[in-house]
Design a protein around this motif. Structure first.
Motif, PDB file in Angstrom:
ATOM      1  N   HIS A 109       0.817  -1.216   0.000  1.00 22.29           N
ATOM      2  CA  HIS A 109       0.000   0.000   0.000  1.00 22.29           C
ATOM      3  C   HIS A 109       0.850   1.265   0.000  1.00 22.29           C
ATOM      4  CE1 HIS A 109      -3.437  -2.566   0.509  1.00 22.29           C
ATOM      5  NE2 HIS A 109      -2.854  -3.118   1.542  1.00 22.29           N
ATOM      6  N   THR A 110       1.932   1.264  -0.755  1.00 23.23           N
ATOM      7  CA  THR A 110       2.768   2.452  -0.917  1.00 23.23           C
ATOM      8  C   THR A 110       3.493   2.356  -2.259  1.00 23.23           C
ATOM      9  OG1 THR A 110       4.378   3.873   0.173  1.00 23.23           O
ATOM     10  CG2 THR A 110       4.812   1.526   0.254  1.00 23.23           C
ATOM     11  N   TYR A 150      -3.744   3.870  -0.712  1.00 20.13           N
ATOM     12  CA  TYR A 150      -2.296   3.759  -0.548  1.00 20.13           C
ATOM     13  C   TYR A 150      -1.761   4.953   0.234  1.00 20.13           C
ATOM     14  CZ  TYR A 150      -1.565  -0.158  -3.751  1.00 20.13           C
ATOM     15  OH  TYR A 150      -1.535  -1.395  -4.329  1.00 20.13           O
ATOM     16  N   ASP A 151      -0.677   4.725   0.979  1.00 16.27           N
ATOM     17  CA  ASP A 151       0.033   5.812   1.652  1.00 16.27           C
ATOM     18  C   ASP A 151       1.028   6.379   0.656  1.00 16.27           C
ATOM     19  OD1 ASP A 151      -1.242   5.212   4.067  1.00 16.27           O
ATOM     20  OD2 ASP A 151       0.284   3.737   4.573  1.00 16.27           O
ATOM     21  N   CYS A 152       1.159   7.697   0.632  1.00 13.59           N
ATOM     22  CA  CYS A 152       2.149   8.261  -0.283  1.00 13.59           C
ATOM     23  C   CYS A 152       2.537   9.670   0.144  1.00 13.59           C
ATOM     24  CB  CYS A 152       1.629   8.291  -1.709  1.00 13.59           C
ATOM     25  SG  CYS A 152       0.380   9.537  -2.046  1.00 13.59           S
TER      26      CYS A 152
END
Length: 67
Positions: A40-41, A48-50
């Motif tokens: 999830h990046t 997603y984490d970004c």
């Protein structure tokens, strides 16, 4: 560390010139996240984490080399 960041910058600029931003960025984002097993990046995608950086085409060199 400065030598490594300069090499990385040069590699990104080379790939960007050869492939364009859209195709060069995954080498430094999505692909790295996958190799390191991060889930999830590495992508700008729902859920997603970004961290997102936006720059002007003509100012990227200044941003990369700024200390």
């Amino acid at each position: 560390m400065e030598k490594a960041s300069k090499k990385l910058r040069n590699e990104f600029i080379h790939l960007k010139n050869e492939l364009g931003y859209e195709n060069a960025l995954p080498f430094f984002t999505k692909n790295v996240a996958n190799v390191l097993g991060f889930q999830h990046t590495g992508q700008v995608k729902e859920g997603y984490d970004c961290d997102l950086v936006i720059w002007k085409e003509d100012q990227i060199q200044k941003v990369i080399t700024k200390k």
